[in-house]
Design a protein around this motif. Structure first.
Motif, PDB file in Angstrom:
ATOM      1  N   PRO A 277      -8.195   5.694   7.682  1.00 51.11           N
ATOM      2  CA  PRO A 277      -7.786   4.679   6.708  1.00 51.11           C
ATOM      3  C   PRO A 277      -8.718   4.594   5.506  1.00 51.11           C
ATOM      4  CG  PRO A 277      -8.727   3.652   8.646  1.00 51.11           C
ATOM      5  CD  PRO A 277      -8.633   5.099   8.948  1.00 51.11           C
ATOM      6  N   ASP A 278      -9.974   5.025   5.660  1.00 52.53           N
ATOM      7  CA  ASP A 278     -10.884   4.908   4.531  1.00 52.53           C
ATOM      8  C   ASP A 278     -10.960   6.213   3.742  1.00 52.53           C
ATOM      9  OD1 ASP A 278     -11.468   2.331   5.259  1.00 52.53           O
ATOM     10  OD2 ASP A 278     -13.034   2.974   6.669  1.00 52.53           O
ATOM     11  N   GLY A 279     -10.184   7.197   4.163  1.00 45.65           N
ATOM     12  CA  GLY A 279     -10.159   8.462   3.435  1.00 45.65           C
ATOM     13  C   GLY A 279     -11.471   9.222   3.517  1.00 45.65           C
ATOM     14  N   ASN A 280     -12.091   9.251   4.685  1.00 48.74           N
ATOM     15  CA  ASN A 280     -13.349   9.983   4.841  1.00 48.74           C
ATOM     16  C   ASN A 280     -13.137  11.485   4.770  1.00 48.74           C
ATOM     17  OD1 ASN A 280     -14.675   7.582   5.150  1.00 48.74           O
ATOM     18  ND2 ASN A 280     -14.484   7.599   7.389  1.00 48.74           N
ATOM     19  N   HIS A 281     -11.928  11.932   5.074  1.00 46.46           N
ATOM     20  CA  HIS A 281     -11.642  13.356   5.024  1.00 46.46           C
ATOM     21  C   HIS A 281     -10.504  13.582   4.037  1.00 46.46           C
ATOM     22  CE1 HIS A 281     -14.093  13.515   8.621  1.00 46.46           C
ATOM     23  NE2 HIS A 281     -13.344  12.537   9.103  1.00 46.46           N
TER      24      HIS A 281
ATOM     25  N   ASP B 206       0.816  -1.211   0.000  1.00 44.35           N
ATOM     26  CA  ASP B 206       0.000   0.000   0.000  1.00 44.35           C
ATOM     27  C   ASP B 206       0.852   1.264   0.000  1.00 44.35           C
ATOM     28  OD1 ASP B 206      -2.204  -1.677   0.151  1.00 44.35           O
ATOM     29  OD2 ASP B 206      -2.065  -1.772   2.333  1.00 44.35           O
ATOM     30  N   GLY B 207       2.158   1.101   0.064  1.00 46.75           N
ATOM     31  CA  GLY B 207       3.052   2.238  -0.079  1.00 46.75           C
ATOM     32  C   GLY B 207       3.030   3.236   1.063  1.00 46.75           C
TER      33      GLY B 207
ATOM     34  N   SER C 118      -7.530  -2.860   6.273  1.00 46.21           N
ATOM     35  CA  SER C 118      -7.303  -4.144   6.922  1.00 46.21           C
ATOM     36  C   SER C 118      -5.812  -4.391   7.129  1.00 46.21           C
ATOM     37  CB  SER C 118      -7.927  -5.258   6.071  1.00 46.21           C
ATOM     38  OG  SER C 118      -7.448  -6.508   6.483  1.00 46.21           O
ATOM     39  N   ASN C 119      -5.013  -4.111   6.080  1.00 45.70           N
ATOM     40  CA  ASN C 119      -3.573  -4.324   6.211  1.00 45.70           C
ATOM     41  C   ASN C 119      -2.977  -3.475   7.328  1.00 45.70           C
ATOM     42  OD1 ASN C 119      -3.559  -6.179   4.199  1.00 45.70           O
ATOM     43  ND2 ASN C 119      -2.879  -4.745   2.597  1.00 45.70           N
TER      44      ASN C 119
END
Lengths: 312, 298, 254
Positions: A78-82, A63-64, A282-283
């Motif tokens: 982690p889910d980029g909500n912002h 994932d870099g 998850s990672n």
């Protein structure tokens, strides 16, 4: 019984002829069975390390996410909500260390006193009273500690201090009770294995009991007590549910002990069920598990070093 | 006298702290039992939980916990005994023994959530056992194994070595000595230790969240076909245990009586752990009498 | 010295614990149907020597044994020797009584059962005859199902002797068998040894000079792992060749 010259004690006369004798077969079977069980232990640990590491390292290699961004970043999204997804787990590392260190700070003096009570102050009934208490405290399941923390400690802290009551303070208090038995039993073992002469020579010099404890006994058992403290911290560091229930689970570094926070374990507990295996989120959770595992190794190394010092 | 005053103060502090620990335990037990006992009834122990209505029970969870414990012990005991006997009787001091000892130490300090994640990855997903009692039992085995190994090793080591020599001098094989001379003497300690460890397994939840699962299918207690998905004894169905249930209703329970249910379930869990403790001691002593035809010494 | 036969003897036997040589190059013959006493000050290697006679030192991983031990025409130190079968033929009794944590009956029947005696009647017979030989039968015949640990120390020791006899050995090794016992039990064990030598060869380690003089036919004096003197007991106690032996048996050192 026949006399020896009539029945020579030759060792080759085999009562059960055949190439495979019963006792050799038995020994072979027994040795194989136990060896396989022992090898299984090694296989288990190697596979845990391999699988957790291979998943946990994916964050960095697949994932870099950079290593320093992960460890020292303070934004967890982690889910980029912002906007862009952020993988900073510093707040959780902070939460884990803060709760376990504080728990050890609370539990250690209590545990040392309990050990002294059982071995030095009233060795007879002191042990009869406290031993079962310690064993029962060790036996209470962690979710029950979490439940009691949630229904007793959190409301009490809410009444006494500003804030919601949840947070690092509540987590540390719950953990301190949970690790109390670990530190106490190791301390008690160390104290009761001290040679008698050590104390007696101190008393003979006219020292009071406290002077003897403070100047002679405690310095001698210090490495063992530290071992207990480290093992207690290890347990606190890895405890998941009890802490998760009382800490509030906010993904940032709190400004006070009474503000919602998170630990590595609490985030894994809450998020793992809501992520899809293989995604960056998850990672990242697996990377946190890898961090937990790494800390376990550190704790074991510290315990080993302390034990080595203790032996000299 | 300054030293005497310090001595008195220090003694007082030690006594007060120690009594404080006793008070904490009594407070804990008192609180759990006081809050929980009033909620415990036959209905509570046997009926199924309700999500949004009042009056839910913990029947399936209680059954799951006990069944999972049995499954776990069936797997753990032979493995733990084997590895423990290896450490006590076969392992020669050296690198390999040192490595196994380190493994046991590390394994016993692993956070249970990490062991649970490993189970999720390997047993649930890769091996395809899904969220099931069987997956949960395997993970609890990993969690419990180091303790079992230590218990067995210590129990065998505490048998006087003269017993082994006597067996050797009679021309018994080493395995025969282990199983017929040493094991009966070690058994009571092993049983006591195992039952205490079972109490720990019984209360474990973190390792089970992602292996045995957080839900239970509707069970039909008249269906004893172990392959049917609604059968309680099917080891390949998901199963929420009592400890997991307590965690779940505390974090996301929405039934109006969630707090009472949590209290009642906690009380049941604590009572069972207490029963395990008492039973372990009593049964250990009883076994000692039977196995060795004598009273326990020391 | 008279030698009735050469069934049981050691040849240049040495035992090392690491670099330390506990037993140094000892050649000794144990004649049939007789008692050989091994005497000497503590740490002289006599117990180590005794323990190597049934390869009990195998259990100590750092012990290295050199030399030969002959039983009949075979060297028991040979790697091809079946140690387990060998030990069945050499009984051993220790200083501290070590009955199994089992009933009196089981203590005796356990060995024969393992070695293939299945018949209950036959086992009963072995139990009775072994206990009779150990002069314990009359004391325990009504309580065979009771724990062996309920017996007194002296009775436990005789039970251990009976247990050793139960698998029909040709040789009996005794490591200070009476040193933990009271005088009455000691004399019972001594009588027993004298009785048993009619059928077996016995090797006994003892610290008690009178005991060695009373019960043994031959005596070997050990000092610092070396065999200083070996002869008929009478000769050793009346006219030893070595001045050190003289000093030891008269109690001037050790």
């Amino acid at each position: 019984m026949k006399a020896i010259d009539e029945r020579p004690v030759g060792i080759a006369d085999n009562p059960r002829p055949g190439r495979f004798k019963k006792h050799h077969m038995e020994d072979f079977a027994g040795r194989s069975y136990t060896t396989i069980c022992a090898i299984l232990l090694i296989v288990i640990i190697l596979s845990i390390v391999y699988f957790v590491a291979s998943k946990g390292l994916a964050t960095f290699f697949k994932d870099g996410v950079s290593f320093s961004e992960f460890l020292f970043g303070s934004k967890w999204d982690p889910d980029g909500n912002h906007g862009e997804p952020q993988f900073g787990v510093m707040p959780f590392i902070f939460g884990s260390f803060a709760t376990s260190i504080l728990a050890a700070v609370i539990a250690s003096p209590l545990s040392i006193c309990a050990s002294l009570f059982m071995t030095e102050i009233v060795p007879g009934w002191g042990k009869k009273l406290l031993q079962p208490v310690i064993e029962l405290l060790a036996g209470i399941p962690s979710v029950v500690y979490g439940f009691v923390g949630l229904t007793v400690i959190v409301p009490a802290l809410r009444d006494m201090f500003p804030g919601q009551g949840i947070g690092i303070a509540a987590g540390s208090i719950v953990l301190s009770v949970m690790i109390l038995p670990t530190i106490t039993s190791i301390g008690t073992d160390a104290l009761s294995s001290l040679p008698r002469g050590l104390k007696e020579s101190s008393y003979a010099l006219g020292a009071t009991r406290w002077q003897t404890i403070y100047r002679v006994i405690l310095p001698t058992v210090l490495p063992s007590i530290l071992t207990g403290v480290v093992l207690g911290m290890a347990r606190a560091f890895g405890e998941a549910l009890a802490v998760q229930m009382v800490i509030g689970n906010a993904p940032h570094i709190p400004r006070s002990l009474f503000e919602s926070a998170s630990t590595l374990t609490s985030v894994i507990t809450l998020d793992m069920g809501n992520t899809v295996m293989g995604t960056a989120h998850s990672n990242a959770l697996w990377s946190m598990a890898l961090a937990l595992m790494f800390m376990t190794f550190i704790f074991v190394v510290i315990v080993r070093l302390l034990e080595r010092r203790n032996r000299i | 006298m300054k030293a005497k005053a310090a001595d008195k103060i220090a003694t007082a502090i030690i006594v007060v702290f120690s009594l404080f620990i006793v008070a904490v335990l009594l407070g804990l037990l008192g609180f759990i039992l006081y809050r929980g006992l009033s909620h415990i009834s036959w209905h509570f122990l046997t009926s199924v939980p309700q999500t949004i209505r009042e009056g839910g029970g913990i029947g399936p969870q209680l059954f799951n916990s006990l069944f999972l414990l049995v499954l776990t012990l069936i797997i753990t005991i032979p493995l733990g005994l084997g590895a423990g006997i290896y450490m006590a009787e076969y392992a020669k001091p050296g690198k390999i023994t040192g490595a196994i000892r380190l493994v046991v130490e590390v394994l016993s300090s692993f956070p249970s959530i990490v062991v649970g994640l490993f189970g999720l990855l390997l047993i649930v997903n890769t091996f395809g056992f899904g969220f099931s009692l069987f997956s949960g039992a395997l993970v609890l085995t990993i969690f419990n194994l180091p303790l079992m190994v230590r218990i067995t090793e210590q129990a065998f080591r505490s048998v006087p070595k003269e017993q082994k020599e006597a067996g050797l001098a009679l021309g018994l094989s080493k395995w025969k000595i282990i199983t017929s001379v040493l094991f009966p003497v070690a058994l009571p300690s092993i049983v006591t230790g195992t039952v205490l460890a079972a109490g720990r397994v019984f209360g474990e939840a973190a390792a089970l969240l992602f292996t045995a699962g957080m839900s239970t299918p509707r069970l039909d207690f008249t269906n004893w076909n172990p392959l049917s998905p609604t059968s309680p004894i099917n080891p390949f169905r998901p199963a929420e245990t009592l400890a997991v249930h307590i965690w779940k209703i505390n974090s996301e329970g929405i039934a109006p009586d969630a707090a009472e249910i949590a209290a009642g379930a906690s009380a049941v869990l604590v009572i069972l752990v207490l029963v395990f403790n008492l039973f372990a001691r009593w049964f250990g002593n009883l076994l000692y009498k039977i196995m060795t035809a004598s009273k326990r010494m020391g | 010295m008279q030698q009735s036969s050469t069934t049981f003897r050691t040849e240049n036997l040495s035992v090392f614990y690491g670099a330390y040589e506990a037993v140094k190059n000892i050649s000794l013959t144990f004649p049939d149907k007789s008692v050989t006493a091994l005497i000497g000050p503590s740490g002289c290697g006599k117990s180590t020597f005794l323990r190597s006679l049934n390869r009990m030192n195998d259990e100590i991983s750092q012990a290295v044994i050199k030399g030969k031990i002959w039983i009949g025409g075979e060297d028991i130190n040979d790697p091809s020797t079946d140690v387990i079968q060998l030990r069945q033929k050499i009984g051993m009794v220790w200083q501290k009584p070590n009955p199994f944590y089992k009933s009196i009956y089981e203590n005796i029947a356990f060995g024969p059962k393992y070695h293939g005696v299945k018949n209950k009647k036959e086992l009963d017979q072995i139990v009775e005859s072994s206990l009779r030989k150990a002069a314990l039968w009359d004391e325990v015949k009504d309580r065979l199902k009771q724990s062996a640990l309920s017996l007194s120390g002296g009775q436990q020791q005789r039970l251990c002797i009976a247990r050793a006899l139960s698998v029909n050995p040709g040789i009996l090794l005794l490591d200070e068998p009476a040193s933990a016992l009271d005088p009455v039990s000691t004399s019972k064990v001594e009588e027993l040894i004298v009785e048993l030598k009619k059928e077996l060869s016995i090797v006994i380690v003892t610290h008690n000079m009178q005991q060695a003089a009373r019960i043994s036919d031959y005596t070997a004096y050990f000092y610092l792992g070396t065999l200083m003197e070996h002869n008929d007991t009478e000769v050793i106690f009346t006219n030893p060749a070595n001045a050190m032996t003289q000093e030891y048996i008269s109690g001037r050192f050790g």
